[in-house]
Design a protein around this motif. Structure first.
Motif, PDB file in Angstrom:
ATOM      1  N   ARG A  23       0.833  -1.216   0.000  1.00 48.85           N
ATOM      2  CA  ARG A  23       0.000   0.000   0.000  1.00 48.85           C
ATOM      3  C   ARG A  23       0.858   1.253   0.000  1.00 48.85           C
ATOM      4  NH1 ARG A  23      -4.071  -1.732  -2.266  1.00 48.85           N
ATOM      5  NH2 ARG A  23      -5.419  -0.062  -1.468  1.00 48.85           N
ATOM      6  N   ASN A  24       1.763   1.301  -0.976  1.00 47.93           N
ATOM      7  CA  ASN A  24       2.785   2.347  -0.995  1.00 47.93           C
ATOM      8  C   ASN A  24       3.018   2.842  -2.419  1.00 47.93           C
ATOM      9  OD1 ASN A  24       4.841   4.008  -0.221  1.00 47.93           O
ATOM     10  ND2 ASN A  24       6.333   2.392   0.106  1.00 47.93           N
ATOM     11  N   ILE A  25       1.979   3.021  -3.202  1.00 46.46           N
ATOM     12  CA  ILE A  25       2.000   3.391  -4.621  1.00 46.46           C
ATOM     13  C   ILE A  25       2.962   2.521  -5.432  1.00 46.46           C
ATOM     14  CG2 ILE A  25       1.326   5.774  -4.082  1.00 46.46           C
ATOM     15  CD1 ILE A  25       4.082   6.674  -5.246  1.00 46.46           C
ATOM     16  N   SER A  26       3.234   1.309  -4.945  1.00 49.81           N
ATOM     17  CA  SER A  26       4.173   0.436  -5.649  1.00 49.81           C
ATOM     18  C   SER A  26       3.634   0.016  -7.015  1.00 49.81           C
ATOM     19  CB  SER A  26       4.495  -0.796  -4.806  1.00 49.81           C
ATOM     20  OG  SER A  26       3.332  -1.514  -4.474  1.00 49.81           O
ATOM     21  N   HIS A  63      14.641   1.867  -3.057  1.00 52.35           N
ATOM     22  CA  HIS A  63      13.654   1.648  -2.004  1.00 52.35           C
ATOM     23  C   HIS A  63      12.543   2.692  -2.100  1.00 52.35           C
ATOM     24  CE1 HIS A  63      16.132  -1.258   0.307  1.00 52.35           C
ATOM     25  NE2 HIS A  63      17.142  -0.548  -0.183  1.00 52.35           N
ATOM     26  N   LEU A  64      11.307   2.230  -2.001  1.00 56.96           N
ATOM     27  CA  LEU A  64      10.138   3.099  -1.954  1.00 56.96           C
ATOM     28  C   LEU A  64       9.571   3.035  -0.546  1.00 56.96           C
ATOM     29  CD1 LEU A  64       7.925   4.834  -3.388  1.00 56.96           C
ATOM     30  CD2 LEU A  64       6.758   2.665  -3.910  1.00 56.96           C
ATOM     31  N   ILE A  65       9.417   4.188   0.104  1.00 58.77           N
ATOM     32  CA  ILE A  65       8.928   4.233   1.481  1.00 58.77           C
ATOM     33  C   ILE A  65       7.662   5.095   1.562  1.00 58.77           C
ATOM     34  CG2 ILE A  65      11.219   3.852   2.459  1.00 58.77           C
ATOM     35  CD1 ILE A  65      11.258   6.912   3.120  1.00 58.77           C
ATOM     36  N   ARG A  66       6.978   4.971   2.677  1.00 59.07           N
ATOM     37  CA  ARG A  66       5.793   5.779   2.943  1.00 59.07           C
ATOM     38  C   ARG A  66       5.601   5.864   4.456  1.00 59.07           C
ATOM     39  NH1 ARG A  66      -0.556   4.277   1.408  1.00 59.07           N
ATOM     40  NH2 ARG A  66      -1.421   6.386   1.709  1.00 59.07           N
ATOM     41  N   ASP A  67       5.000   6.931   4.914  1.00 60.23           N
ATOM     42  CA  ASP A  67       4.662   7.079   6.331  1.00 60.23           C
ATOM     43  C   ASP A  67       3.955   5.804   6.805  1.00 60.23           C
ATOM     44  OD1 ASP A  67       3.572   7.664   8.794  1.00 60.23           O
ATOM     45  OD2 ASP A  67       2.589   9.507   8.174  1.00 60.23           O
ATOM     46  N   PRO A  68       4.493   5.102   7.808  1.00 58.01           N
ATOM     47  CA  PRO A  68       3.883   3.846   8.249  1.00 58.01           C
ATOM     48  C   PRO A  68       2.429   3.968   8.676  1.00 58.01           C
ATOM     49  CG  PRO A  68       6.067   4.089   9.196  1.00 58.01           C
ATOM     50  CD  PRO A  68       5.743   5.397   8.525  1.00 58.01           C
ATOM     51  N   ARG A  69       2.027   5.085   9.237  1.00 58.53           N
ATOM     52  CA  ARG A  69       0.627   5.234   9.661  1.00 58.53           C
ATOM     53  C   ARG A  69      -0.296   5.200   8.447  1.00 58.53           C
ATOM     54  NH1 ARG A  69      -1.484   9.223  11.931  1.00 58.53           N
ATOM     55  NH2 ARG A  69      -2.635   8.152  13.609  1.00 58.53           N
ATOM     56  N   ALA A  70       0.130   5.830   7.364  1.00 58.47           N
ATOM     57  CA  ALA A  70      -0.680   5.803   6.144  1.00 58.47           C
ATOM     58  C   ALA A  70      -0.705   4.404   5.541  1.00 58.47           C
ATOM     59  CB  ALA A  70      -0.133   6.805   5.135  1.00 58.47           C
ATOM     60  N   MET A  71       0.433   3.713   5.581  1.00 55.69           N
ATOM     61  CA  MET A  71       0.478   2.348   5.073  1.00 55.69           C
ATOM     62  C   MET A  71      -0.447   1.435   5.862  1.00 55.69           C
ATOM     63  SD  MET A  71       4.586   2.000   4.458  1.00 55.69           S
ATOM     64  CE  MET A  71       4.528   0.279   3.965  1.00 55.69           C
ATOM     65  N   ALA A 127       0.727  -6.592  10.396  1.00 54.27           N
ATOM     66  CA  ALA A 127       2.049  -6.736  11.002  1.00 54.27           C
ATOM     67  C   ALA A 127       3.177  -6.894   9.989  1.00 54.27           C
ATOM     68  CB  ALA A 127       2.056  -7.914  11.985  1.00 54.27           C
ATOM     69  N   PRO A 128       2.955  -7.516   8.805  1.00 53.19           N
ATOM     70  CA  PRO A 128       4.062  -7.638   7.847  1.00 53.19           C
ATOM     71  C   PRO A 128       4.674  -6.307   7.412  1.00 53.19           C
ATOM     72  CG  PRO A 128       2.365  -9.217   7.286  1.00 53.19           C
ATOM     73  CD  PRO A 128       1.798  -8.339   8.382  1.00 53.19           C
ATOM     74  N   ILE A 129       3.982  -5.200   7.627  1.00 52.73           N
ATOM     75  CA  ILE A 129       4.582  -3.898   7.319  1.00 52.73           C
ATOM     76  C   ILE A 129       5.863  -3.708   8.134  1.00 52.73           C
ATOM     77  CG2 ILE A 129       4.260  -1.393   7.509  1.00 52.73           C
ATOM     78  CD1 ILE A 129       1.312  -1.830   6.821  1.00 52.73           C
ATOM     79  N   ILE A 130       5.871  -4.203   9.370  1.00 52.51           N
ATOM     80  CA  ILE A 130       7.068  -4.125  10.205  1.00 52.51           C
ATOM     81  C   ILE A 130       8.200  -4.904   9.556  1.00 52.51           C
ATOM     82  CG2 ILE A 130       8.056  -4.627  12.470  1.00 52.51           C
ATOM     83  CD1 ILE A 130       5.191  -4.488  13.611  1.00 52.51           C
ATOM     84  N   ASP A 131       7.897  -6.110   9.079  1.00 51.87           N
ATOM     85  CA  ASP A 131       8.905  -6.929   8.405  1.00 51.87           C
ATOM     86  C   ASP A 131       9.457  -6.215   7.177  1.00 51.87           C
ATOM     87  OD1 ASP A 131       8.759  -9.055  10.189  1.00 51.87           O
ATOM     88  OD2 ASP A 131       7.164 -10.044   9.072  1.00 51.87           O
ATOM     89  N   SER A 132       8.572  -5.542   6.426  1.00 47.98           N
ATOM     90  CA  SER A 132       9.025  -4.853   5.222  1.00 47.98           C
ATOM     91  C   SER A 132      10.106  -3.830   5.552  1.00 47.98           C
ATOM     92  CB  SER A 132       7.851  -4.170   4.511  1.00 47.98           C
ATOM     93  OG  SER A 132       7.121  -5.095   3.746  1.00 47.98           O
ATOM     94  N   PRO A 148      19.371   4.081  -3.756  1.00 41.14           N
ATOM     95  CA  PRO A 148      18.490   5.250  -3.732  1.00 41.14           C
ATOM     96  C   PRO A 148      17.181   4.971  -2.979  1.00 41.14           C
ATOM     97  CG  PRO A 148      19.372   4.900  -5.936  1.00 41.14           C
ATOM     98  CD  PRO A 148      19.752   3.706  -5.133  1.00 41.14           C
ATOM     99  N   VAL A 149      16.658   6.009  -2.341  1.00 42.25           N
ATOM    100  CA  VAL A 149      15.402   5.935  -1.585  1.00 42.25           C
ATOM    101  C   VAL A 149      14.492   7.056  -2.055  1.00 42.25           C
ATOM    102  CG1 VAL A 149      14.330   6.054   0.701  1.00 42.25           C
ATOM    103  CG2 VAL A 149      16.628   5.050   0.444  1.00 42.25           C
ATOM    104  N   ILE A 150      13.229   6.723  -2.308  1.00 40.61           N
ATOM    105  CA  ILE A 150      12.233   7.761  -2.593  1.00 40.61           C
ATOM    106  C   ILE A 150      11.025   7.557  -1.684  1.00 40.61           C
ATOM    107  CG2 ILE A 150      12.928   8.190  -4.975  1.00 40.61           C
ATOM    108  CD1 ILE A 150      10.526   6.454  -5.864  1.00 40.61           C
ATOM    109  N   ASP A 151      10.378   8.642  -1.343  1.00 40.60           N
ATOM    110  CA  ASP A 151       9.186   8.604  -0.497  1.00 40.60           C
ATOM    111  C   ASP A 151       7.953   8.802  -1.372  1.00 40.60           C
ATOM    112  OD1 ASP A 151       7.015   9.490   1.336  1.00 40.60           O
ATOM    113  OD2 ASP A 151       8.606   9.426   2.836  1.00 40.60           O
ATOM    114  N   ALA A 152       6.927   8.005  -1.134  1.00 42.43           N
ATOM    115  CA  ALA A 152       5.703   8.087  -1.936  1.00 42.43           C
ATOM    116  C   ALA A 152       5.121   9.493  -1.930  1.00 42.43           C
ATOM    117  CB  ALA A 152       4.670   7.085  -1.419  1.00 42.43           C
TER     118      ALA A 152
END
Length: 235
Positions: free
Chosen positions: A13-16, A103-111, A123-128, A142-146
């Motif tokens: 759930r991270n615009i992947s 890496h594609l990241i997003r605010d965990p609360r939104a995820m 819970a698998p979001i923690i594993d990610s 490289p890292v980008i934020d959604a």
């Protein structure tokens, strides 16, 4: 000549899938949609929507999938969309040795809020996040934020392409609506929003209210998210 592999690691759930659409719309790129999903489902016994259909559609053997990714042909680039918790049972990260990773990241609360709408077990979001950080510390990438992508799609994608050593294409900014033959067997449950899209939706600041249990999951990701956020590309 084999395609140059571009491997995106992301939580759910991270615009992947939107990112996959963006790369697939290039003239020089093919995509692979979550090629290790069946491997994860078989190893974990997780009860995900369309579990049996997914396992029937892909190899559930790690080595076979690695070989398939390295044997693809037909384009200059091969974009791989990976959900990071799929590697909770992976033997190693050697399959990424020949790939250009980001890496594609997003605010965990939104995820967490978005994932809960599709699946109860968040819970698998923690594993990610843990898996992505472990990989990053072995091999920075490289890292980008959604949120940055949605706020400034062209500028962020240009910066990403430069970091990956590839040219930017205007075709990455919009695409026809609808499903793709390349979509995974699970798409009918997960891809309704992206199938209706024709580009990156405008960023919206939303008020998120989580239950105490969901807040606990989001907090467990906070340190890793901050680690990545401080290292993200800024267009």
């Amino acid at each position: 000549m084999a395609p140059i592999r571009i491997a995106m690691l992301s939580g759910p759930r991270n615009i992947s899938t939107t990112m996959m659409r963006s790369f697939e719309n290039r003239d020089d790129c093919m995509v692979a949609d979550e090629p290790f999903y069946a491997c994860y489902l078989k190893a974990s016994a997780a009860n995900h929507p369309l579990r049996e259909e997914t396992i029937a559609s892909q190899s559930a053997d790690w080595k076979t999938v690695c070989s398939e990714l390295n044997a693809r042909e037909g384009a200059e680039y091969s974009f791989e969309k990976h959900i990071s918790f799929h590697f909770a049972f992976a033997p190693d990260f050697g399959w990424l040795d020949d790939a250009r990773v980001f890496h594609l990241i997003r605010d965990p609360r939104a995820m967490v809020a978005s994932y809960k709408n599709k699946l109860d077990d968040v819970a698998p979001i923690i594993d990610s996040y843990r898996i992505q950080r472990r990989l990053y510390e072995l091999r920075p990438a490289p890292v980008i934020d959604a949120s940055d992508v949605l706020k400034a799609p062209e500028a962020t994608l240009r910066a990403l392409c430069k970091a990956l050593g590839m040219s930017f294409s205007e075709k990455m900014l919009s695409w026809p609506a609808g499903p793709r033959d390349s979509d995974g067997a699970w798409a009918s449950h997960w891809y309704d929003a992206v199938n209706a899209s024709t580009g990156f939706k405008p960023y919206e600041e939303r008020k998120i209210k989580l239950s105490p249990e969901l807040e606990t999951v989001a907090r467990a990701c906070a340190v890793d998210y901050a680690f990545f956020s401080s290292r993200r590309l800024v267009a």
